[in-house]
Design a protein around this motif. Structure first.
Motif, PDB file in Angstrom:
ATOM      1  N   SER A 474       0.808  -1.217   0.000  1.00  0.00           N
ATOM      2  CA  SER A 474       0.000   0.000   0.000  1.00  0.00           C
ATOM      3  C   SER A 474       0.845   1.272   0.000  1.00  0.00           C
ATOM      4  N   SER A 475       2.154   1.138   0.246  1.00  0.00           N
ATOM      5  CA  SER A 475       3.026   2.313   0.265  1.00  0.00           C
ATOM      6  C   SER A 475       3.364   2.796  -1.126  1.00  0.00           C
ATOM      7  N   ALA A 476       3.093   1.982  -2.143  1.00  0.00           N
ATOM      8  CA  ALA A 476       3.435   2.386  -3.499  1.00  0.00           C
ATOM      9  C   ALA A 476       2.582   3.556  -3.927  1.00  0.00           C
ATOM     10  N   GLY A 477       3.139   4.485  -4.747  1.00  0.00           N
ATOM     11  CA  GLY A 477       2.388   5.630  -5.237  1.00  0.00           C
ATOM     12  C   GLY A 477       3.306   6.734  -5.723  1.00  0.00           C
ATOM     13  N   ALA A 478       2.669   7.893  -6.100  1.00  0.00           N
ATOM     14  CA  ALA A 478       3.429   9.059  -6.578  1.00  0.00           C
ATOM     15  C   ALA A 478       3.539  10.072  -5.441  1.00  0.00           C
ATOM     16  N   TYR A 479       4.763  10.489  -5.120  1.00  0.00           N
ATOM     17  CA  TYR A 479       5.002  11.379  -3.991  1.00  0.00           C
ATOM     18  C   TYR A 479       5.512  12.730  -4.513  1.00  0.00           C
ATOM     19  N   THR A 480       4.977  13.856  -3.946  1.00  0.00           N
ATOM     20  CA  THR A 480       5.456  15.222  -4.243  1.00  0.00           C
ATOM     21  C   THR A 480       5.631  15.973  -2.931  1.00  0.00           C
ATOM     22  N   SER A 490       6.150  29.809  -2.782  1.00  0.00           N
ATOM     23  CA  SER A 490       6.188  28.348  -2.681  1.00  0.00           C
ATOM     24  C   SER A 490       6.441  27.742  -4.048  1.00  0.00           C
ATOM     25  N   VAL A 491       6.910  26.456  -4.032  1.00  0.00           N
ATOM     26  CA  VAL A 491       7.177  25.720  -5.248  1.00  0.00           C
ATOM     27  C   VAL A 491       6.927  24.236  -4.952  1.00  0.00           C
ATOM     28  N   THR A 492       6.426  23.444  -5.958  1.00  0.00           N
ATOM     29  CA  THR A 492       6.131  22.017  -5.771  1.00  0.00           C
ATOM     30  C   THR A 492       7.065  21.192  -6.620  1.00  0.00           C
ATOM     31  N   SER A 493       7.546  20.102  -6.046  1.00  0.00           N
ATOM     32  CA  SER A 493       8.511  19.255  -6.741  1.00  0.00           C
ATOM     33  C   SER A 493       7.833  18.411  -7.814  1.00  0.00           C
ATOM     34  N   ALA A 494       8.641  17.788  -8.632  1.00  0.00           N
ATOM     35  CA  ALA A 494       8.155  16.789  -9.585  1.00  0.00           C
ATOM     36  C   ALA A 494       7.821  15.522  -8.811  1.00  0.00           C
ATOM     37  N   PRO A 495       6.893  14.663  -9.289  1.00  0.00           N
ATOM     38  CA  PRO A 495       6.533  13.445  -8.557  1.00  0.00           C
ATOM     39  C   PRO A 495       7.637  12.407  -8.599  1.00  0.00           C
ATOM     40  N   ALA A 496       7.783  11.656  -7.480  1.00  0.00           N
ATOM     41  CA  ALA A 496       8.708  10.522  -7.376  1.00  0.00           C
ATOM     42  C   ALA A 496       7.879   9.277  -7.095  1.00  0.00           C
ATOM     43  N   ASN A 497       8.055   8.211  -7.920  1.00  0.00           N
ATOM     44  CA  ASN A 497       7.245   6.992  -7.814  1.00  0.00           C
ATOM     45  C   ASN A 497       7.938   5.971  -6.934  1.00  0.00           C
ATOM     46  N   LEU A 498       7.181   5.354  -6.015  1.00  0.00           N
ATOM     47  CA  LEU A 498       7.712   4.319  -5.134  1.00  0.00           C
ATOM     48  C   LEU A 498       7.074   2.988  -5.535  1.00  0.00           C
ATOM     49  N   ALA A 499       7.942   1.960  -5.861  1.00  0.00           N
ATOM     50  CA  ALA A 499       7.485   0.590  -6.151  1.00  0.00           C
ATOM     51  C   ALA A 499       7.934  -0.303  -5.009  1.00  0.00           C
ATOM     52  N   VAL A 500       7.106  -1.277  -4.556  1.00  0.00           N
ATOM     53  CA  VAL A 500       7.417  -2.133  -3.405  1.00  0.00           C
ATOM     54  C   VAL A 500       7.599  -3.568  -3.899  1.00  0.00           C
TER      55      VAL A 500
END
Length: 892
Positions: A474-480, A490-500
């Protein structure tokens, strides 16, 4: 003339003489001298001197008188024409009698030894100074009698005097001259010609000094009747006079020295500087140095000039001020603000004795109109970012160009901007149950962070790193992450994908093995989730070894090592445990001798000293059986140095496999030069003895002259000379002492106090003194002792010379030097430089710095290649048993 008439004539002459003596007139103007001579019958003759204009007799001697009573008699007469008359009462002549009349002053004759050849005439004199009857007597001569003209007689010449400049002084002369001129002179040069017997010098100046005399010329005959006085010297003392006043004002730089100057002249001059009217102790020079510009030196300065003459004079006043630097008492601080803000920068400062001005600079450039201690920046934007500083200056006169400006603290004004992400979070593959950390790197001020998963905010994720522990599917997903900074940016980062995913699991690792040559090696790995495997030997991959098991048939000694495997899947890699594999040759279970060093160097050792080298764990038994060492020895020695074993040399002894043994070696260097040998170790190994080369080098770390010569020195006298010692090494050395030996060692002494330390590459002098007591050559040996530089010897030579030799100063033709003084080389020439002559150059302390032997084809000798230091030198030339000297000066 007959004897019967003698009494009558004598009586007449006596009466006339008495009358003349009583009547010599008070109106006489000219002194005359009457002289007479009488041969026979003096009482028969007479004479009279008569003024032809008045018929008055001024000298009368009647017959019967005694002419000798008028010998050397002075009479006084007025100027006029006179007749000399004579008579003889008997009538037969004067019988050799004479009459002379001369001026008393000067002695010139008027009538000289006048006589009468025949008798005649009669006496008519009734008394001196009274008229007589004319026509009586015989006129013997006529003369005009006038006052005589002779050189004046000086009774008092001008006297020597002393006077101060600005005063008056009078010279005078006293003489018998009543009418004439006075030619006054100074040092033989005519000053004035007048009719005064005094001359006044007024005012007296420095050029008035000299000899003053006067020439007197009587009006009676100015070209002949002259007299010159003796000279009186006028000695002039200079009255105090200021020729250059001190400056009216003087501004001194704070903390710096300055000089007040006055120029003055005076005999026996004395100067005294004053501050505010009070004498400054010790300030008695024409230049007064103010050592330091501080508040205490501010004031009014003058200088009193006094001397032998009065009065003293005081200079004009110099007002001294000090240009103090301002002192910054407070400065602003760095500021970072939001765009559009107002920034106020304030600097405060103080200064002694002046007012202040201000100027703000930005990035080193002056800001126009910023002449206030406060600088205000409104609506601050990015263009206002920079380094700001306030320059504070002291106002007022600054003729000395003192530094009167100081800068306050340099502050940085910055403007906040939007955060900037410099490192994006990266995608990752994680094993189930592991911990994953995502992070972001950003630039900005007062940053805050908020992480999101699939667009939803993650609670309590307010740092730049997001840690996910015990990840699951369930921890997998796109993180920003959103980064917020000051001023709301303010500024938002590009997404980082987590695969388990799941990682491999090792259940069995390869095991240790100890094999003999020819046996088989079998290694294996067991586990789950293994996708691939890679076998390693000694951390190096084995080509083609990618199975769960690895085997080697017929192993060799080269197959010995450490083996393991790396198992990998998409989750990652896992390293198995290690297996140590040993392969032994049964025939090699023997002792083995190994020496830890292939060569041993004792290095540079000062001559006559030694050095110990400790060889820690030098001998090792690297075999698999006990090693017996039977002998340790130094062999094949070459050179003057010696190698000896100091420790660990006792044999036999036994070393177990892997055991070590240490040895100590001593190298002694008796002299300069390299030495070699071999340290041999013999044992029970089949390979036989082993040896290691030994090297060492005896050195002297300094240079000395081969011989220090003193030349010829007069017996019972001494001459000092110094040997140059140069440290040729890269470290400092110490000369501990100098020892003298030899047949004539008692004639030489060591002058330099030891020990002496010489820095690396530097030089010094070791000085000796030669004191001969007999004629002839003398020699000795000087040995320099240095424990860290080596011991070295050189020769001392000298010659006791004949004490009758004389040192004379050479004449120009005998010996000359040019140029002299010189800033470079000096060339010697002259008649003394002939074949066999010895030329020696000595410095001011008597040390020989150069010597030359003159050849027959050398007309000149050149000395000094530029190394001679500034100072006074003496050139000595010995010629025919006599020393000639010539002083030389070198100027740098």
């Amino acid at each position: 003339m007959n004897l019967s008439t003698l009494p009558r004539k004598v009586r007449g002459l006596l009466l006339i003489a008495v009358a003349m003596v009583s009547t010599i007139g008070a109106s006489a103007q000219i002194n005359l001298l009457v002289t007479t001579t009488v041969v026979s019958y003096p009482n028969e003759v007479g004479f009279q001197l008569v003024n032809t204009s008045t018929n008055v007799a001024y000298s009368c001697l009647a017959p019967g008188g005694t002419p000798l009573t008028w010998n050397n008699v002075t009479i006084s007469v007025p100027a006029g024409t006179y007749e000399l008359r004579g008579w003889d009462s008997w009538g037969d002549g004067w019988n050799g009698c004479t009459y002379s009349l001369a001026y008393v002053t000067g002695g010139a004759n008027i009538f000289n030894r006048v006589t009468m050849s025949g008798g005649g005439g009669s006496n008519t004199c009734t008394g001196v100074g009274t008229p007589i009857t004319t026509g009586r007597g015989v006129v013997l001569g006529t003369a005009v009698i006038t006052p005589p003209c002779f050189a004046p007689i000086i009774t008092a010449s001008p006297t020597s005097q002393s006077a101060c400049t600005g005063t008056s002084v009078t010279f005078s002369v006293t003489s018998n001259m009543t009418a004439g001129t006075y030619e006054w002179r100074k040092d033989g040069v005519t000053l004035v010609t007048n009719r005064s017997n005094t001359y006044t010098v007024s005012p007296v100046t420095a050029s008035s000094g000299g000899i003053y005399d006067v020439i007197l010329r009587d009006d009676c005959n100015p070209s002949v009747a002259t007299a010159s006085s003796a000279g009186g010297r006028l000695t002039v003392s200079l009255a105090p006079t200021i020729t250059q006043q001190p400056a009216a004002t003087r501004v001194i730089c704070a903390g710096q020295p300055d000089t007040l100057r006055i120029r003055a002249v005076a005999t026996a001059m004395q100067l005294q500087w004053r501050k505010d009217g009070v004498n400054i102790p010790g300030a008695t020079d024409s230049n007064y140095i103010i050592p330091n510009g501080i508040a205490a030196v501010i004031g009014n300065y003058d200088c009193v000039v006094s001397g032998q003459c009065s009065p003293a004079v005081t200079s004009s006043t110099c007002a001294v001020d000090v240009a103090f630097l301002p002192v910054v008492t407070s400065s602003p601080s760095d500021q970072t603000v939001c765009p559009g803000s107002t920034v106020t920068l304030t600097t405060t400062a103080t200064v002694v004795g002046g007012t202040l001005s201000y100027n703000w600079i930005k990035n080193g450039v002056s800001i126009a109109g910023s002449n206030s201690p406060t600088l205000t920046l409104t609506n601050v934007q990015a263009a206002d970012v920079g380094r700001y500083q306030c320059l504070v200056s002291r106002n007022g006169a600054n003729p000395s160009n003192c530094n009167v400006t100081v800068g306050g603290r340099e502050v940085v004004i910055s403007v906040f901007s939007a955060p900037r992400i410099t490192g994006q979070p990266t995608s990752a593959e994680a094993c189930v149950g592991s911990t994953v950390t995502m992070s972001v790197a950003a630039d900005g001020y007062d940053l805050t962070y908020q992480w999101f998963k699939n667009g939803a905010a993650i609670p309590n994720s307010n740092t730049n790193a997001l840690e996910l522990s015990r990840v699951s599917a369930s921890s997998a997903g796109a993180y920003t992450v959103r980064v917020t900074g000051t001023c709301g940016f303010s500024v938002t980062s590009a997404p980082a994908n987590l695969a388990v995913v799941a990682r491999p699991v090792i259940s069995a690792s390869p095991q240790n093995a100890s094999l003999l040559i020819g046996e088989t090696l079998n290694l294996s790995v067991a586990g789950t989730d293994i996708s691939s495997i890679k076998w390693m030997k000694n951390n190096t991959a084995i080509p083609g070894a990618t199975s769960l098991s690895y085997s080697i048939a017929n192993v060799k000694t080269s197959d010995a090592g450490v083996y393991n495997a790396i198992v990998t899947n998409s989750c990652g890699s896992v390293v198995t445990g290690s297996a140590v594999v040993k392969v032994t040759d049964p025939a090699t279970l023997l002792p083995e001798l190994t020496l830890s060093q292939s060569s041993i160097d004792a290095g540079d050792v000062p001559a006559e000293y030694s050095r110990t080298v400790t060889l820690t764990n030098f001998i090792t038994n690297t075999g698999r059986a006990p090693l017996t060492v039977t002998d340790i020895a130094v062999e094949n020695a070459n050179g003057s140095g010696t190698f000896t074993i100091s420790t660990g040399g006792s044999t036999p002894f036994t070393l177990a496999p892997g055991e070590m043994h240490s040895v100590g070696i001593v190298f002694a260097a008796p002299s300069v030069g390299s030495s070699t040998a071999t340290l041999m170790v013999r044992s029970n190994t089949p390979a036989g003895p082993a040896g290691t080369p030994l090297t060492g080098n005896g050195v002297i770390h300094y240079t000395l002259p081969a011989t220090l010569g003193f030349g010829k020195v007069i017996i019972n006298n001494s001459l000092q000379s110094c040997a140059d010692v140069v440290n040729t090494s890269s470290q400092s050395i110490t000369l501990d002492q100098a020892q003298l030996s030899g047949a004539n060692a008692s004639l030489f002494t060591v002058v330099t106090t030891m020990p002496v330390t010489i820095a690396a590459g530097a030089s010094t002098q070791v000085c000796f003194k030669f004191s001969p007591i007999a004629l002839g050559d003398a020699t000795a040996s000087a040995k320099v002792i240095s424990s860290n530089g080596g011991n070295s010897s050189f020769n001392l030579t000298g010659n006791g010379d004949d004490p009758t030799s004389v040192i004379e100063v050479a004449g120009t033709s005998e010996l000359n030097a040019y140029p002299n003084p010189s800033s470079g080389s000096v060339t010697f020439a002259g008649s003394l430089l002939h074949a066999g002559t010895e030329l020696v150059i000595m410095n001011s302390i008597g040390s020989v710095v150069a010597s030359f032997t003159v050849n027959s084809d050398q007309p000149s000798i050149r000395w000094n290649d530029g190394t001679a230091q500034s100072g006074c030198y003496t050139a000595l030339v010995r010629s025919n048993g006599t020393l000639r000297s010539l002083p030389i000066t070198i100027i740098r």
